[in-house]
Design a protein around this motif. Sequence first.
Motif, short mmCIF file in Angstrom:
data_model
loop_
_atom_site.label_atom_id
_atom_site.label_comp_id
_atom_site.label_asym_id
_atom_site.label_seq_id
_atom_site.Cartn_x
_atom_site.Cartn_y
_atom_site.Cartn_z
N LEU A 156 60.47 17.74 -69.85
CA LEU A 156 59.31 17.01 -69.31
C LEU A 156 58.13 17.02 -70.28
O LEU A 156 57.32 16.10 -70.27
CB LEU A 156 58.88 17.61 -67.97
CG LEU A 156 59.81 17.35 -66.79
CD1 LEU A 156 59.32 18.11 -65.56
CD2 LEU A 156 59.94 15.86 -66.50
N ALA A 157 58.06 18.01 -71.15
CA ALA A 157 56.97 18.08 -72.12
C ALA A 157 57.01 16.89 -73.08
O ALA A 157 55.99 16.53 -73.68
CB ALA A 157 57.04 19.38 -72.91
N ALA A 158 58.15 16.23 -73.19
CA ALA A 158 58.29 15.05 -74.06
C ALA A 158 57.86 13.77 -73.36
O ALA A 158 57.82 12.71 -73.97
CB ALA A 158 59.72 14.92 -74.54
N ASN A 200 67.04 6.22 -62.67
CA ASN A 200 67.89 7.04 -61.81
C ASN A 200 69.31 6.54 -62.01
O ASN A 200 69.78 5.66 -61.29
CB ASN A 200 67.45 6.93 -60.35
CG ASN A 200 68.26 7.78 -59.42
OD1 ASN A 200 69.42 8.06 -59.68
ND2 ASN A 200 67.66 8.18 -58.32
N GLY A 201 69.98 7.06 -63.02
CA GLY A 201 71.31 6.60 -63.38
C GLY A 201 72.37 6.95 -62.36
O GLY A 201 73.45 6.38 -62.37
N MET A 202 72.07 7.85 -61.47
CA MET A 202 73.06 8.29 -60.49
C MET A 202 73.03 7.44 -59.22
O MET A 202 74.07 7.10 -58.68
CB MET A 202 72.78 9.77 -60.13
CG MET A 202 73.87 10.44 -59.37
SD MET A 202 73.66 12.24 -59.26
CE MET A 202 72.24 12.37 -58.20
N GLU A 203 71.82 7.08 -58.77
CA GLU A 203 71.68 6.38 -57.50
C GLU A 203 71.11 4.97 -57.64
O GLU A 203 71.08 4.22 -56.69
CB GLU A 203 70.76 7.20 -56.58
CG GLU A 203 71.30 8.58 -56.32
CD GLU A 203 70.23 9.63 -56.03
OE1 GLU A 203 70.59 10.61 -55.38
OE2 GLU A 203 69.08 9.46 -56.44
N GLY A 204 70.63 4.64 -58.84
CA GLY A 204 70.03 3.33 -59.07
C GLY A 204 68.52 3.38 -58.95
O GLY A 204 67.95 4.31 -58.40
N GLY A 205 67.87 2.39 -59.53
CA GLY A 205 66.42 2.33 -59.49
C GLY A 205 65.79 3.25 -60.52
O GLY A 205 66.41 3.62 -61.52
N SER A 206 64.56 3.62 -60.25
CA SER A 206 63.80 4.47 -61.16
C SER A 206 63.05 5.53 -60.38
O SER A 206 62.83 5.39 -59.18
CB SER A 206 62.78 3.64 -61.96
OG SER A 206 63.42 2.73 -62.81
N VAL A 207 62.65 6.57 -61.09
CA VAL A 207 61.74 7.56 -60.55
C VAL A 207 60.51 7.57 -61.45
O VAL A 207 60.59 7.22 -62.63
CB VAL A 207 62.38 8.96 -60.44
CG1 VAL A 207 63.54 8.94 -59.45
CG2 VAL A 207 62.86 9.47 -61.78
N ALA A 210 58.88 13.65 -59.83
CA ALA A 210 60.03 12.86 -59.40
C ALA A 210 61.22 13.05 -60.33
O ALA A 210 62.37 13.14 -59.88
CB ALA A 210 59.66 11.39 -59.30
N VAL A 211 60.97 13.14 -61.64
CA VAL A 211 62.06 13.40 -62.59
C VAL A 211 62.63 14.79 -62.34
O VAL A 211 63.85 14.98 -62.32
CB VAL A 211 61.59 13.24 -64.05
CG1 VAL A 211 62.66 13.71 -65.03
CG2 VAL A 211 61.19 11.80 -64.35
N TRP A 229 66.54 15.34 -61.43
CA TRP A 229 67.45 16.15 -62.24
C TRP A 229 67.98 17.34 -61.47
O TRP A 229 69.16 17.69 -61.58
CB TRP A 229 66.76 16.60 -63.52
CG TRP A 229 66.72 15.55 -64.59
CD1 TRP A 229 67.43 14.38 -64.64
CD2 TRP A 229 65.94 15.59 -65.77
NE1 TRP A 229 67.12 13.69 -65.78
CE2 TRP A 229 66.21 14.41 -66.50
CE3 TRP A 229 65.02 16.48 -66.28
CZ2 TRP A 229 65.60 14.13 -67.71
CZ3 TRP A 229 64.41 16.19 -67.50
CH2 TRP A 229 64.70 15.03 -68.20
N THR A 230 67.13 17.99 -60.69
CA THR A 230 67.58 19.14 -59.91
C THR A 230 68.68 18.72 -58.94
O THR A 230 69.71 19.39 -58.82
CB THR A 230 66.40 19.76 -59.15
OG1 THR A 230 65.41 20.21 -60.10
CG2 THR A 230 66.85 20.95 -58.31
N ARG A 231 68.50 17.60 -58.27
CA ARG A 231 69.50 17.07 -57.35
C ARG A 231 70.78 16.69 -58.12
O ARG A 231 71.89 17.01 -57.70
CB ARG A 231 68.92 15.85 -56.62
CG ARG A 231 69.72 15.34 -55.47
CD ARG A 231 68.99 14.27 -54.67
NE ARG A 231 68.70 13.06 -55.43
CZ ARG A 231 67.51 12.71 -55.90
NH1 ARG A 231 66.44 13.46 -55.69
NH2 ARG A 231 67.35 11.60 -56.59
#
Length: 118
Positions: free
Chosen positions: A24-26, A35-42, A47-48, A52-54
């Motif tokens: 996240l520092a980047a 959101n490559g897993m579920e679609g859309g964006s965060v 939110a990121v 990622w945790t999920r």
Amino acid sequence: MSAERRLLEDAYTAFNARDIDAALAAMHVDVDWPNGMEGGSVYGHEAVREYWTRQWDLIDPHVEPLRFEIGEDGRIVVDVHQVVRDRNGNTLVDEVVQHVYLIQEGLVRNMEIRKPPV
């Protein structure tokens, strides 16, 4: 592009090590992240972090940058070898994709995932 490349290489290393804070520092605090897993964006660091945790609870992704270039629009295009395994170690995905980054003020402002041209 060397500063941007170093920023992204460090972010990939942090992601693969599951070091969310370093990754996240980047990123800009208001990053637009796919959101490559579920679609859309965060949007934004929290939110990121939640995404990622999920994601890491369900799958084990590993991304290895192969090539960096500057696209015609000035964004940085990274060819990435992505391997995604389930929690038992079975390979679900093994492919090359492109990550396309908009860097502003030295931080990732936006990233999109796309298939590389054939």
